[in-house]
Design a protein around this motif. Structure first.
Motif, short mmCIF file in Angstrom:
data_model
loop_
_atom_site.label_atom_id
_atom_site.label_comp_id
_atom_site.label_asym_id
_atom_site.label_seq_id
_atom_site.Cartn_x
_atom_site.Cartn_y
_atom_site.Cartn_z
N ILE B 247 0.87 -1.16 0.00
CA ILE B 247 0.00 0.00 0.00
C ILE B 247 0.92 1.22 0.00
O ILE B 247 1.91 1.27 0.72
N ARG B 248 0.59 2.16 -0.88
CA ARG B 248 1.38 3.40 -0.97
C ARG B 248 0.47 4.59 -0.78
O ARG B 248 -0.64 4.61 -1.30
N TYR B 249 0.98 5.57 -0.06
CA TYR B 249 0.26 6.83 0.13
C TYR B 249 1.09 7.95 -0.50
O TYR B 249 2.32 7.96 -0.33
N TYR B 250 0.43 8.86 -1.17
CA TYR B 250 1.11 9.99 -1.81
C TYR B 250 0.61 11.28 -1.17
O TYR B 250 -0.60 11.44 -0.98
N LEU B 251 1.52 12.18 -0.87
CA LEU B 251 1.16 13.47 -0.28
C LEU B 251 2.11 14.54 -0.77
O LEU B 251 3.33 14.43 -0.61
N ALA B 252 1.53 15.60 -1.37
CA ALA B 252 2.37 16.68 -1.87
C ALA B 252 2.93 17.51 -0.72
O ALA B 252 2.23 17.72 0.28
N PRO B 253 4.18 17.97 -0.85
CA PRO B 253 4.73 18.84 0.19
C PRO B 253 4.04 20.20 0.18
O PRO B 253 3.57 20.66 -0.86
N LYS B 254 3.96 20.80 1.34
CA LYS B 254 3.40 22.15 1.44
C LYS B 254 4.35 23.14 0.79
O LYS B 254 5.57 22.95 0.82
N ILE B 255 3.78 24.20 0.23
CA ILE B 255 4.60 25.21 -0.43
C ILE B 255 4.42 26.56 0.27
O ILE B 255 3.42 26.79 0.94
N GLU B 256 5.41 27.43 0.07
CA GLU B 256 5.33 28.77 0.67
C GLU B 256 4.14 29.52 0.10
O GLU B 256 3.90 29.48 -1.11
N ASP B 257 3.41 30.19 0.96
CA ASP B 257 2.27 31.00 0.51
C ASP B 257 2.78 32.21 -0.27
O ASP B 257 3.63 32.93 0.21
#
Lengths: 14, 257
Positions: B247-257
Protein backbone atom coordinates in the motif's frame (compact mmCIF):
# COMPACT_ATOMS: atom_id res chain seq x y z
CA UNK A 1 2.06 30.27 6.20
CA UNK A 2 2.19 27.38 3.80
CA UNK A 3 -0.27 26.05 1.25
CA UNK A 4 -1.24 22.44 0.66
CA UNK A 5 -1.25 21.63 -3.08
CA UNK A 6 -3.63 19.09 -4.64
CA UNK A 7 -2.26 15.88 -6.11
CA UNK A 8 -3.68 16.80 -9.50
CA UNK A 9 -1.07 19.56 -9.63
CA UNK A 10 1.52 16.77 -9.95
CA UNK A 11 -0.10 13.81 -11.69
CA UNK A 12 -2.24 13.69 -14.80
CA UNK A 13 -5.71 12.08 -14.68
CA UNK A 14 -6.17 9.09 -16.99
CA UNK B 1 -16.69 -15.15 -12.07
CA UNK B 2 -14.40 -13.56 -9.49
CA UNK B 3 -13.17 -15.50 -6.47
CA UNK B 4 -10.27 -14.66 -4.14
CA UNK B 5 -9.46 -16.72 -1.06
CA UNK B 6 -7.14 -15.61 1.74
CA UNK B 7 -6.31 -17.96 4.60
CA UNK B 8 -5.46 -14.94 6.75
CA UNK B 9 -8.55 -12.75 6.86
CA UNK B 10 -6.61 -10.49 9.22
CA UNK B 11 -4.72 -9.14 6.18
CA UNK B 12 -7.97 -7.85 4.68
CA UNK B 13 -8.98 -6.34 8.02
CA UNK B 14 -5.65 -4.54 8.28
CA UNK B 15 -5.90 -3.27 4.70
CA UNK B 16 -9.30 -1.83 5.46
CA UNK B 17 -7.99 -0.25 8.66
CA UNK B 18 -5.22 1.31 6.59
CA UNK B 19 -7.54 3.04 4.10
CA UNK B 20 -10.78 3.85 5.89
CA UNK B 21 -9.38 6.91 7.66
CA UNK B 22 -8.84 8.56 4.27
CA UNK B 23 -11.57 7.04 2.12
CA UNK B 24 -15.31 6.54 2.61
CA UNK B 25 -15.62 4.36 -0.45
CA UNK B 26 -13.28 2.87 -3.02
CA UNK B 27 -13.29 0.81 -6.18
CA UNK B 28 -11.50 -2.54 -6.06
CA UNK B 29 -10.31 -3.25 -9.60
CA UNK B 30 -9.94 -6.99 -10.04
CA UNK B 31 -8.10 -8.57 -12.94
CA UNK B 32 -6.08 -11.68 -13.68
CA UNK B 33 -3.03 -10.07 -12.06
CA UNK B 34 -4.75 -9.26 -8.78
CA UNK B 35 -6.71 -6.59 -6.95
CA UNK B 36 -5.80 -2.92 -7.29
CA UNK B 37 -7.22 0.16 -5.68
CA UNK B 38 -6.37 3.78 -6.35
CA UNK B 39 -8.29 6.63 -4.79
CA UNK B 40 -7.79 10.18 -3.62
CA UNK B 41 -9.13 11.26 -0.24
CA UNK B 42 -12.17 13.57 -0.23
CA UNK B 43 -10.06 16.70 -0.24
CA UNK B 44 -7.93 15.44 -3.20
CA UNK B 45 -4.78 16.13 -1.22
CA UNK B 46 -3.56 12.57 -0.68
CA UNK B 47 -3.83 9.38 -2.69
CA UNK B 48 -3.96 5.72 -1.69
CA UNK B 49 -2.67 3.07 -4.06
CA UNK B 50 -2.93 -0.59 -3.11
CA UNK B 51 -1.95 -3.74 -4.93
CA UNK B 52 -2.66 -7.34 -3.93
CA UNK B 53 -1.07 -9.78 -6.39
CA UNK B 54 -3.14 -12.75 -7.50
CA UNK B 55 -0.28 -15.16 -6.70
CA UNK B 56 -0.39 -14.02 -3.06
CA UNK B 57 -3.90 -15.42 -2.61
CA UNK B 58 -4.48 -19.02 -1.63
CA UNK B 59 -6.94 -19.29 -4.49
CA UNK B 60 -7.61 -16.66 -7.14
CA UNK B 61 -9.86 -16.67 -10.16
CA UNK B 62 -10.90 -13.67 -12.26
CA UNK B 63 -12.44 -14.59 -15.62
CA UNK B 64 -13.27 -11.02 -16.60
CA UNK B 65 -12.00 -7.71 -15.24
CA UNK B 66 -14.43 -6.45 -12.63
CA UNK B 67 -14.55 -3.13 -10.76
CA UNK B 68 -16.29 -3.33 -7.43
CA UNK B 69 -17.23 -0.05 -5.77
CA UNK B 70 -17.47 -0.62 -2.05
CA UNK B 71 -18.66 1.47 0.85
CA UNK B 72 -15.80 1.01 3.30
CA UNK B 73 -18.03 1.58 6.33
CA UNK B 74 -20.22 -1.33 5.23
CA UNK B 75 -17.17 -3.45 4.44
CA UNK B 76 -15.81 -2.72 7.93
CA UNK B 77 -19.07 -3.92 9.50
CA UNK B 78 -18.87 -7.16 7.54
CA UNK B 79 -15.20 -7.84 8.23
CA UNK B 80 -15.84 -7.33 11.95
CA UNK B 81 -17.92 -10.50 11.66
CA UNK B 82 -14.80 -12.49 10.75
CA UNK B 83 -12.52 -13.93 13.42
CA UNK B 84 -8.84 -13.21 12.86
CA UNK B 85 -8.07 -16.87 12.21
CA UNK B 86 -10.95 -17.27 9.72
CA UNK B 87 -10.35 -17.96 6.06
CA UNK B 88 -12.00 -15.31 3.88
CA UNK B 89 -13.23 -15.66 0.32
CA UNK B 90 -14.53 -12.75 -1.77
CA UNK B 91 -16.84 -13.75 -4.61
CA UNK B 92 -18.75 -11.95 -7.35
CA UNK B 93 -20.45 -12.95 -10.57
CA UNK B 94 -19.53 -11.11 -13.78
CA UNK B 95 -21.45 -7.82 -13.97
CA UNK B 96 -22.79 -8.39 -10.48
CA UNK B 97 -24.13 -5.63 -8.27
CA UNK B 98 -23.18 -7.47 -5.08
CA UNK B 99 -20.07 -9.07 -3.60
CA UNK B 100 -20.14 -11.97 -1.15
CA UNK B 101 -17.71 -12.46 1.71
CA UNK B 102 -17.48 -16.03 3.01
CA UNK B 103 -15.79 -16.64 6.37
CA UNK B 104 -14.77 -20.18 7.37
CA UNK B 105 -13.44 -21.11 10.79
CA UNK B 106 -10.16 -23.09 10.65
CA UNK B 107 -11.92 -26.35 11.50
CA UNK B 108 -14.71 -25.64 8.97
CA UNK B 109 -17.35 -25.97 11.70
CA UNK B 110 -18.66 -22.46 11.15
CA UNK B 111 -19.21 -20.98 7.72
CA UNK B 112 -20.86 -17.59 7.28
CA UNK B 113 -21.56 -15.55 4.19
CA UNK B 114 -22.33 -11.85 3.91
CA UNK B 115 -23.57 -10.25 0.74
CA UNK B 116 -22.86 -6.56 0.24
CA UNK B 117 -24.33 -4.20 -2.33
CA UNK B 118 -21.81 -2.65 -4.70
CA UNK B 119 -21.76 1.02 -5.68
CA UNK B 120 -21.07 2.78 -8.95
CA UNK B 121 -18.24 5.13 -8.09
CA UNK B 122 -17.06 7.69 -10.55
CA UNK B 123 -13.49 7.85 -9.34
CA UNK B 124 -10.73 9.65 -11.12
CA UNK B 125 -7.45 7.79 -11.59
CA UNK B 126 -4.14 9.61 -11.71
CA UNK B 127 -1.18 8.40 -13.75
CA UNK B 128 1.84 8.12 -11.48
CA UNK B 129 5.09 7.76 -13.41
CA UNK B 130 8.02 5.66 -12.23
CA UNK B 131 10.21 8.12 -10.33
CA UNK B 132 13.81 8.08 -9.08
CA UNK B 133 13.72 9.73 -5.67
CA UNK B 134 16.50 11.86 -4.19
CA UNK B 135 16.12 10.18 -0.77
CA UNK B 136 14.68 6.83 0.21
CA UNK B 137 14.43 6.22 3.96
CA UNK B 138 13.47 2.93 5.57
CA UNK B 139 12.63 2.82 9.25
CA UNK B 140 10.58 0.70 11.67
CA UNK B 141 6.89 1.34 10.96
CA UNK B 142 6.12 1.59 14.68
CA UNK B 143 8.81 4.25 15.11
CA UNK B 144 7.38 6.31 12.26
CA UNK B 145 3.88 6.08 13.76
CA UNK B 146 5.22 7.18 17.12
CA UNK B 147 7.06 10.14 15.59
CA UNK B 148 4.00 11.30 13.63
CA UNK B 149 1.80 11.01 16.72
CA UNK B 150 4.28 12.83 18.97
CA UNK B 151 4.94 15.67 16.54
CA UNK B 152 1.30 16.28 15.67
CA UNK B 153 0.89 17.63 19.21
CA UNK B 154 3.07 20.58 18.26
CA UNK B 155 1.90 21.80 14.89
CA UNK B 156 -0.07 21.14 11.74
CA UNK B 157 3.11 20.54 9.76
CA UNK B 158 6.05 18.19 10.01
CA UNK B 159 9.35 19.03 8.34
CA UNK B 160 11.27 15.96 7.16
CA UNK B 161 14.92 16.58 6.50
CA UNK B 162 17.06 13.83 5.05
CA UNK B 163 20.84 13.70 4.76
CA UNK B 164 23.23 10.79 4.42
CA UNK B 165 23.71 10.79 8.21
CA UNK B 166 20.03 10.20 8.86
CA UNK B 167 16.60 11.75 8.94
CA UNK B 168 15.19 14.53 11.10
CA UNK B 169 11.50 15.18 11.82
CA UNK B 170 10.54 18.61 13.20
CA UNK B 171 7.39 20.45 14.17
CA UNK B 172 6.63 23.79 15.76
CA UNK B 173 3.55 25.53 17.07
CA UNK B 174 1.97 27.48 19.91
CA UNK B 175 3.38 25.37 22.73
CA UNK B 176 6.91 25.18 21.36
CA UNK B 177 8.92 23.03 19.01
CA UNK B 178 10.16 19.47 18.68
CA UNK B 179 12.94 17.73 16.76
CA UNK B 180 13.47 14.00 16.41
CA UNK B 181 16.69 12.82 14.78
CA UNK B 182 17.20 9.25 13.66
CA UNK B 183 20.74 8.27 12.75
CA UNK B 184 21.31 5.73 10.04
CA UNK B 185 21.83 2.35 11.73
CA UNK B 186 25.50 1.39 11.59
CA UNK B 187 25.29 -2.37 11.92
CA UNK B 188 22.07 -4.01 10.89
CA UNK B 189 21.26 -7.28 12.62
CA UNK B 190 17.57 -7.15 11.98
CA UNK B 191 16.30 -5.31 8.91
CA UNK B 192 13.00 -4.45 10.62
CA UNK B 193 14.82 -2.49 13.34
CA UNK B 194 17.13 -0.58 11.00
CA UNK B 195 17.06 3.01 9.81
CA UNK B 196 18.59 3.25 6.34
CA UNK B 197 18.99 6.17 3.96
CA UNK B 198 19.69 5.93 0.24
CA UNK B 199 20.52 9.49 -0.79
CA UNK B 200 21.32 11.11 -4.13
CA UNK B 201 20.94 14.64 -2.70
CA UNK B 202 19.72 15.98 0.67
CA UNK B 203 16.03 16.88 0.81
CA UNK B 204 13.96 18.98 3.21
CA UNK B 205 10.19 19.01 2.74
CA UNK B 206 7.14 20.04 4.81
CA UNK B 207 4.02 17.88 5.13
CA UNK B 208 0.63 18.09 6.84
CA UNK B 209 0.88 16.01 10.01
CA UNK B 210 -2.82 15.07 9.81
CA UNK B 211 -2.23 13.07 6.63
CA UNK B 212 1.00 11.49 7.85
CA UNK B 213 -0.93 10.30 10.90
CA UNK B 214 -3.64 8.81 8.68
CA UNK B 215 -1.00 6.90 6.69
CA UNK B 216 0.29 5.28 9.88
CA UNK B 217 -3.02 3.40 10.20
CA UNK B 218 -1.20 0.88 7.97
CA UNK B 219 1.39 0.18 10.67
CA UNK B 220 -0.01 -3.25 11.55
CA UNK B 221 0.59 -4.42 7.96
CA UNK B 222 4.37 -4.20 8.05
CA UNK B 223 7.37 -3.87 10.35
CA UNK B 224 9.05 -1.44 7.98
CA UNK B 225 7.91 1.75 6.25
CA UNK B 226 9.66 3.36 3.30
CA UNK B 227 9.60 7.12 2.68
CA UNK B 228 10.59 8.31 -0.80
CA UNK B 229 11.23 12.02 -1.30
CA UNK B 230 12.43 14.43 -3.97
CA UNK B 231 12.27 18.22 -4.04
CA UNK B 232 8.84 19.57 -5.03
CA UNK B 233 7.14 16.22 -5.71
CA UNK B 234 4.77 14.16 -3.55
CA UNK B 235 6.17 12.02 -0.76
CA UNK B 236 5.51 8.28 -1.10
CA UNK B 237 4.91 6.35 2.13
CA UNK B 238 4.99 2.62 1.39
CA UNK B 239 4.11 -0.40 3.52
CA UNK B 240 4.50 -3.94 2.23
CA UNK B 241 1.51 -6.21 2.73
CA UNK B 242 3.20 -9.49 3.66
CA UNK B 243 4.23 -11.40 0.55
CA UNK B 244 1.12 -10.34 -1.30
CA UNK B 245 1.49 -6.68 -2.22
CA UNK B 246 1.85 -3.15 -0.95
CA UNK B 247 0.00 0.00 0.00
CA UNK B 248 1.38 3.40 -0.97
CA UNK B 249 0.26 6.83 0.13
CA UNK B 250 1.11 9.99 -1.81
CA UNK B 251 1.16 13.47 -0.28
CA UNK B 252 2.37 16.68 -1.87
CA UNK B 253 4.73 18.84 0.19
CA UNK B 254 3.40 22.15 1.44
CA UNK B 255 4.60 25.21 -0.43
CA UNK B 256 5.33 28.77 0.67
CA UNK B 257 2.27 31.00 0.51
Amino acid sequence: SRLQPFLKDFYVPH
Amino acid sequence: MFEARLVQSSILKKVLEAIKDLLNEATFDCSDSGIQLQAMDNSHVSLVSMNLRSDGFDKYRCDRNISMGMNLGSMTKILKCAANEDVVTMKAQDNADTVTFVFESPNQEKVSDYEMKLMNLDQEHLGIPETEYACVVRLPAGEFARICRDLSQFGESVVISCTKEGVKFSSAGDIGSANIKLAQTSNVDKEELAVTVEMQEPVTLTFASRYLNSFTKATSLSNVVQLSMSPDVPLVVEYRIGEIGHIRYYLAPKIED
